[in-house]
Design an enzyme around this catalytic site. Sequence first.
Site, mmCIF file in Angstrom:
data_model
loop_
_atom_site.group_PDB
_atom_site.id
_atom_site.type_symbol
_atom_site.label_atom_id
_atom_site.label_comp_id
_atom_site.label_asym_id
_atom_site.label_seq_id
_atom_site.Cartn_x
_atom_site.Cartn_y
_atom_site.Cartn_z
ATOM 1 N N ASN A 150 0.891 -1.050 0.049
ATOM 2 C CA ASN A 150 0.627 0.035 -0.161
ATOM 3 C C ASN A 150 0.777 1.051 -0.127
ATOM 4 O O ASN A 150 0.141 1.742 -0.958
ATOM 5 C CB ASN A 150 -1.179 -0.105 1.072
ATOM 6 C CG ASN A 150 -0.108 -0.464 2.920
ATOM 7 O OD1 ASN A 150 0.388 -0.306 2.430
ATOM 8 N ND2 ASN A 150 -0.848 0.774 3.602
ATOM 9 N N GLY A 226 2.323 -5.973 7.318
ATOM 10 C CA GLY A 226 1.290 -6.573 6.255
ATOM 11 C C GLY A 226 -0.154 -7.123 6.905
ATOM 12 O O GLY A 226 -0.523 -6.574 8.023
ATOM 13 N N THR A 230 -1.259 -12.849 8.195
ATOM 14 C CA THR A 230 0.223 -13.247 7.139
ATOM 15 C C THR A 230 1.143 -13.405 8.713
ATOM 16 O O THR A 230 1.696 -14.225 8.808
ATOM 17 C CB THR A 230 0.466 -12.623 6.443
ATOM 18 O OG1 THR A 230 0.010 -12.659 5.421
ATOM 19 C CG2 THR A 230 1.856 -13.072 5.516
ATOM 20 N N GLU A 248 4.060 -5.370 11.855
ATOM 21 C CA GLU A 248 2.543 -4.574 12.077
ATOM 22 C C GLU A 248 1.654 -4.531 10.850
ATOM 23 O O GLU A 248 1.483 -4.868 9.910
ATOM 24 C CB GLU A 248 3.753 -2.873 11.065
ATOM 25 C CG GLU A 248 4.637 -2.534 12.031
ATOM 26 C CD GLU A 248 4.251 -2.129 13.307
ATOM 27 O OE1 GLU A 248 2.614 -1.924 13.728
ATOM 28 O OE2 GLU A 248 5.052 -1.690 14.360
ATOM 29 N N CYS A 282 -3.162 1.826 6.232
ATOM 30 C CA CYS A 282 -3.486 0.948 7.389
ATOM 31 C C CYS A 282 -3.901 1.656 8.344
ATOM 32 O O CYS A 282 -4.072 1.672 9.080
ATOM 33 C CB CYS A 282 -2.555 -0.001 7.695
ATOM 34 S SG CYS A 282 -1.439 0.925 7.595
ATOM 35 N N GLU A 461 7.621 0.501 15.382
ATOM 36 C CA GLU A 461 8.432 0.559 15.287
ATOM 37 C C GLU A 461 8.312 2.167 15.264
ATOM 38 O O GLU A 461 7.820 3.365 16.528
ATOM 39 C CB GLU A 461 8.024 0.720 13.619
ATOM 40 C CG GLU A 461 7.861 -0.436 13.419
ATOM 41 C CD GLU A 461 7.184 -1.096 11.934
ATOM 42 O OE1 GLU A 461 6.971 -0.118 11.513
ATOM 43 O OE2 GLU A 461 8.260 -1.741 11.249
HETATM 44 P P1 NAD Z 1 0.567 -9.472 2.864
HETATM 45 O O1 NAD Z 1 0.620 -9.480 4.388
HETATM 46 O O2 NAD Z 1 -0.427 -10.723 2.081
HETATM 47 O O3 NAD Z 1 1.828 -9.434 2.431
HETATM 48 C C1 NAD Z 1 2.769 -8.430 2.837
HETATM 49 C C2 NAD Z 1 4.079 -9.171 3.042
HETATM 50 O O4 NAD Z 1 3.750 -10.475 3.002
HETATM 51 C C3 NAD Z 1 4.279 -9.088 1.131
HETATM 52 O O5 NAD Z 1 5.892 -9.210 1.026
HETATM 53 C C4 NAD Z 1 4.220 -10.314 0.565
HETATM 54 O O6 NAD Z 1 5.060 -10.709 0.020
HETATM 55 C C5 NAD Z 1 4.588 -11.039 2.214
HETATM 56 N N1 NAD Z 1 4.362 -12.689 2.771
HETATM 57 C C6 NAD Z 1 3.001 -12.985 2.130
HETATM 58 N N2 NAD Z 1 2.495 -14.016 2.604
HETATM 59 C C7 NAD Z 1 4.134 -14.273 3.840
HETATM 60 C C8 NAD Z 1 4.487 -15.667 4.520
HETATM 61 N N3 NAD Z 1 3.948 -16.824 4.180
HETATM 62 N N4 NAD Z 1 5.786 -15.064 5.036
HETATM 63 C C9 NAD Z 1 6.872 -14.479 4.301
HETATM 64 N N5 NAD Z 1 5.999 -13.192 4.018
HETATM 65 C C10 NAD Z 1 5.013 -13.793 3.584
HETATM 66 O O7 NAD Z 1 -0.243 -8.212 2.826
HETATM 67 P P2 NAD Z 1 -0.802 -7.263 1.450
HETATM 68 O O8 NAD Z 1 -2.037 -6.904 1.381
HETATM 69 O O9 NAD Z 1 0.287 -6.992 1.264
HETATM 70 O O10 NAD Z 1 -1.089 -5.593 2.737
HETATM 71 C C11 NAD Z 1 -2.210 -5.093 2.659
HETATM 72 C C12 NAD Z 1 -1.895 -4.987 4.894
HETATM 73 O O11 NAD Z 1 -1.002 -4.908 5.392
HETATM 74 C C13 NAD Z 1 -3.211 -4.577 4.844
HETATM 75 O O12 NAD Z 1 -3.383 -6.163 5.947
HETATM 76 C C14 NAD Z 1 -3.097 -3.610 5.728
HETATM 77 O O13 NAD Z 1 -3.875 -3.039 6.752
HETATM 78 C C15 NAD Z 1 -1.602 -4.508 6.426
HETATM 79 N N6 NAD Z 1 -0.827 -2.678 6.875
HETATM 80 C C16 NAD Z 1 -0.273 -2.978 8.362
HETATM 81 C C17 NAD Z 1 0.463 -1.376 8.897
HETATM 82 C C18 NAD Z 1 0.593 -1.248 10.122
HETATM 83 O O14 NAD Z 1 1.393 -0.690 9.521
HETATM 84 N N7 NAD Z 1 0.477 -1.591 10.774
HETATM 85 C C19 NAD Z 1 0.788 -0.241 7.583
HETATM 86 C C20 NAD Z 1 0.491 -0.848 6.032
HETATM 87 C C21 NAD Z 1 -0.557 -2.299 5.539
#
Ligand code: NAD
Length: 482
Positions: A150, A226, A230, A248, A282, A461
């Site tokens: 994002n 993420g 995950t 996060e 997020c 963080e």
């Molecule tokens: P995601 O969990 O699908 O992916 C995030 C990252 O993790 C990607 O690089 C992905 O390739 C990797 N990943 C996926 N499966 C994995 C595994 N099994 N092992 C290791 N790495 C793996 O998330 P997304 O769809 O990319 O992002 C959206 C999510 O992120 C939303 O839920 C959003 O709220 C969250 N987010 C949180 C924050 C925060 O600061 N809390 C900030 C931005 C986004």
Amino acid sequence: MLKIENYINGELVKPVSENYLDNFNPATGEVYSLIPDSDEKDVESAIEAARKAFPAWSKMSAEQRHDCLMRIVSLIERDMDSLAEAESVDNGKPKSLAKAVDIPRAVSNFKFYATAAMHTATEAHETVGQAINYTLRQPLGVVGCISPWNLPLYLFTWKIAPALAAGCCVVAKPSEITPMTAYLLSKLCIEAKLPKGVLNIVHGLGAKAGSAIVAHRDVKAISFTGGTKTGAGIASIAAPMFKKLSLELGGKNPNIIFADCNYEEMLKTTVLSSFSNQGQICLCGSRVFIERPLYEKFKADFVERVKQLKIADPLIKESIVGAVVSRPHLEKILSYIDLAQKENGKILCGGKQVKLEGRCQGGYFIEPTVIENLAHDCRTNQEEIFGPVVTITPFDTEEEVLKYANSVEYGLSATVWTENLSRAHRVAEILESGIIWVNSWLLRDLRTPFGGMKQSGVGREGGFEALRFFTEEKNVCIKINY
Ligand code: NAD
């Protein structure tokens, strides 16, 4: 077609398998580049490079590391416009947003941590008459940084900057959905003569390349941003290996509006906190709660302003609402709009996919959507949608709105609008969120702890917290013999 490459041991390299994944431009729906489909072999060589680079990098002075990182800063600043355009093409967000927020923030992340590392100090504890204890904070070694789509370069650098400044060597994986600016960053690192192996960027799928980083025994810590699911999967692998973990995760943030608020300021900011980056931040406030005396007026004014948001090609300067990041994500968001209607929600504006003309006719555009008449505990109001969809709900008392706000399993951020200072303090104390904005939104000071409660994550963080995360603390106790 452009083939993105991994950045390993200071060089751009193909994935060992020579397999690639398609990279889509969300504004057109077309494949415009190819991403390495890296696997554990690529991760292994990245970790090997990082391991070799660690002794020299960790022994450098903070000032020398600062100088290396600041060379990268100058190059990002030089390439501000092209990086913003690349971010927009890769992610679908308006270029103006990438230029105002994403890329400048990548600069700030590096500046902040390059300089912060020069201002760290450790404690000494005198056990009077017996001993002096002092604390060493030593860089962990090789660490893994995994980021989402994002805010691609913004969140990628938010992790790698403190890790590098603290003296760790990094194996990082950007989202496979938005890999482009991480690739461009790797070229800038080469130009900046960052020592080989200090930063390694491996592209590819989470379940393949990401999990190989998480599971590798030489990776001492994982900093992950993420989805909550995950994050839980990553924790289940990393925790039994006793790795340090910073997670996060998702959010479902309340935006609480009391009738005594500064109305204009609230209205302007609420449009932003609802729909910036197509609601894919997020920290967006997706559940808007309005004190009943203000409800009807707010509803009319808010809907009118939301209808004016221009949905357009992200590369033109008038574009305020760009494309959402991918087809699967578009379908997920539309399915939640459907669900909201099944749950008795009334759509006040938006609700549909938008077909633009010309270059963007195949793009993933959705109208900013406002829904009312939903119970606080229905699925639409409990689950993370992460798109341009907000619900609005009236409330009568402070107690009632706090119950609504805290009813979700997430606890990332909250916004409170009131001119009553006592109420602001009271509500902030009770809200179950890691970040509370009063009369503002997304006002960030990088020194503050950033992170969520409940299922929004573990750890914080920002500030010195992040530098500490990437170090191991050691107490040295020296007995004094008089
Ligand atoms: P995601 O969990 O699908 O992916 C995030 C990252 O993790 C990607 O690089 C992905 O390739 C990797 N990943 C996926 N499966 C994995 C595994 N099994 N092992 C290791 N790495 C793996 O998330 P997304 O769809 O990319 O992002 C959206 C999510 O992120 C939303 O839920 C959003 O709220 C969250 N987010 C949180 C924050 C925060 O600061 N809390 C900030 C931005 C986004």
